[in-house]
Write an enzyme that holds these catalytic residues in place. Sequence first.
Site, PDB file in Angstrom:
ATOM      1  N   CYS A  35       0.650  -1.007   0.338  1.00 41.98           N
ATOM      2  CA  CYS A  35       0.005  -0.126   0.145  1.00 41.98           C
ATOM      3  C   CYS A  35       0.850   1.065  -0.131  1.00 41.98           C
ATOM      4  CB  CYS A  35      -1.073  -0.193   1.194  1.00 41.98           C
ATOM      5  SG  CYS A  35      -2.449   1.178   0.849  1.00 41.98           S
ATOM      6  N   HIS A  86      -4.671  -4.499  -0.387  1.00 41.52           N
ATOM      7  CA  HIS A  86      -3.583  -5.645   0.803  1.00 41.52           C
ATOM      8  C   HIS A  86      -2.984  -6.308   0.574  1.00 41.52           C
ATOM      9  CE1 HIS A  86      -3.434  -1.524   3.890  1.00 41.52           C
ATOM     10  NE2 HIS A  86      -3.617  -0.985   2.855  1.00 41.52           N
ATOM     11  N   GLU A 122      -2.943  -8.861   3.183  1.00 39.70           N
ATOM     12  CA  GLU A 122      -2.815  -9.352   4.728  1.00 39.70           C
ATOM     13  C   GLU A 122      -4.461  -9.595   4.931  1.00 39.70           C
ATOM     14  OE1 GLU A 122      -1.996  -4.349   5.461  1.00 39.70           O
ATOM     15  OE2 GLU A 122      -1.939  -6.227   3.576  1.00 39.70           O
TER      16      GLU A 122
END
Length: 207
Positions: free
Chosen positions: A79, A185, A187
């Site tokens: 990001c 992202h 995650e």
Amino acid sequence: MIVIVDYGVGNLFSLQSSFQAIGVKAVVSGEREIIERAEKIVLPGVGAFGDAAHKLFSSGLGEVVVRQAKKGVPVLGICLGMQLLFEKSYEYGEHNGLGLIKGEIRPISDVIPAGYKIPHIGWNGLNFGERKSDLFKYLAEGEHVYFVHSFYGANCEKSVIATAEYGAKLTAAVQEGNVYGCQFHPEKSGETGLKILRAFAERGEQV
């Protein structure tokens, strides 16, 4: 050892938990000595480019990341962390980045149609084009990942390894040798994101 760089900006522990979910140990650290010993480095980031760049450079950690990247240590920016890999950003002024990826960060409002919401938030499919990076070796074309951003990587065509459609073709991921960046992202991208982190963890290893 994978080190997630702690410079005061980023989803540090959600990233650490994601690596744990795939059985990979990752430590969170803002200490130069630990980052210098890292086998792989993850540079996270959430917020404004200028503030994050100031924290990264004033702490001396930006210099460490650049030095290790130039030694061949794999680096993954996520990001805002991806944007910091670029030469500069035009987010609320002009700010220098780490210069590991040629190009600059510009507002998505410059290229998406009027009426599209900013920031771009949501799930979008990845398009690899002719160049499929080893970062995506476990992915199929079109798998969806989660984005939250108002700025994008521009004038970086030679480094682009994935794009996403949001009214225009936006840079989703970049690579220059051992340096990788994901605008999305991993995650927060479920199983698809974990597959990307697994591929990065395996980078340069026999599997």
